[in-house]
Design an enzyme around this catalytic site. Structure first.
Site, PDB file in Angstrom:
ATOM      1  N   LEU A 247      -4.991  -5.096   6.621  1.00  0.00           N
ATOM      2  CA  LEU A 247      -5.904  -3.987   6.847  1.00  0.00           C
ATOM      3  C   LEU A 247      -5.579  -3.005   5.739  1.00  0.00           C
ATOM      4  CD1 LEU A 247      -8.068  -2.993   8.845  1.00  0.00           C
ATOM      5  CD2 LEU A 247      -6.250  -1.876  10.135  1.00  0.00           C
ATOM      6  N   ASP A 248      -6.549  -2.729   4.860  1.00  0.00           N
ATOM      7  CA  ASP A 248      -6.206  -1.995   3.648  1.00  0.00           C
ATOM      8  C   ASP A 248      -5.601  -0.628   3.944  1.00  0.00           C
ATOM      9  OD1 ASP A 248      -8.322   0.189   3.331  1.00  0.00           O
ATOM     10  OD2 ASP A 248      -9.618  -1.555   3.505  1.00  0.00           O
ATOM     11  N   LYS A 249      -4.919  -0.093   2.967  1.00  0.00           N
ATOM     12  CA  LYS A 249      -4.120   1.123   3.138  1.00  0.00           C
ATOM     13  C   LYS A 249      -4.949   2.309   3.590  1.00  0.00           C
ATOM     14  CE  LYS A 249      -0.317   3.448   0.698  1.00  0.00           C
ATOM     15  NZ  LYS A 249       0.458   3.485  -0.561  1.00  0.00           N
TER      16      LYS A 249
END
Length: 228
Positions: free
Chosen positions: A99-101
């Protein structure tokens, strides 16, 4: 005897895909030699990854985690923002997928490499649901195009479920897991994502789990995740 990548994944060290990358880069040794992808192993063999001897776990562990914005899903202890600094479990677990930053919400953490492989493999089309806030009002054309599939770069996304929640918020359910997919879909249609939250992975729902908190999964939820 099983393939060495499957054995490493079964140890809980990482997913099978990550194990393949470790083998390819020469970081895996089998009985004092560099391992190759076609090696088959058993519990009688000695497998060492980056100096760590691999031992299958006595039991698998499963947790849901509400990831905050700013936390990186890469398990890199040298990175102050890495997820490894946020979780404290009796055994080592790793994230199933990323889950991207800049996004937040539901993550599954486990040491079950086989479940990880099944959930990540594109052939299984497992659903993941997100709540997305964009920078301007939604149009019917935007929602229709998102649901039918969006082309960007050299890819076209698969059809998906899209539902308007408010003037600039919609729910989207994907069966793909391409890098920053929702953000790139929106950008291709002239929208910018302001907020992105994952709400569900298959039958597993975020619910009211507090931000940056872990919660062990009961057996019935684990069994549901393991269903095809």
């Amino acid at each position: 005897m099983i393939r060495i990548a499957k054995y490493i994944a079964g140890s809980g060290l990482c997913s099978r895909r990550a194990a393949c990358r470790l083998i390819e880069s020469g970081h895996v040794q089998l009985n004092d030699r560099v391992a190759i992808h076609t090696d088959r192993v058993s519990n009688d063999d000695t497998i060492v990854v980056n100096g760590q001897t691999i031992v299958p776990p006595a039991a698998y562990n499963y947790y849901m985690y509400n990831k905050p914005v700013g936390i990186d899903c890469v398990c890199n202890p040298q990175d102050a923002d890495s997820i490894v600094h946020q979780i404290n479990t009796p055994v080592r677990v790793f994230p199933v997928g990323r889950l991207d930053k800049d996004s937040h919400g539901l993550m599954l953490l486990t040491n079950d490499g086989e479940l990880c492989q099944r959930l990540l493999h594109p052939d299984y089309y497992h659903e993941k649901e997100y709540r997305v806030t964009v920078d301007k009002p939604l149009t019917g054309q935007f929602l229709k195009t998102m649901s039918l599939g969006v082309s960007y770069g050299n890819v076209t996304t698969l059809p998906c479920q899209v539902k308007r929640q408010s003037d600039n918020i919609f729910l989207i359910t994907l069966t793909q897991g391409m890098n920053r997919q929702i953000r790139r879909m929106c950008k291709a249609l002239g929208y910018r994502v302001i907020k992105l939250q994952r709400l569900r992975i298959k039958s597993l729902r975020l619910g009211d789990l507090p931000l940056n908190q872990l919660q062990p999964l009961p057996n019935d939820q684990v069994l549901e995740l393991k269903q095809p």
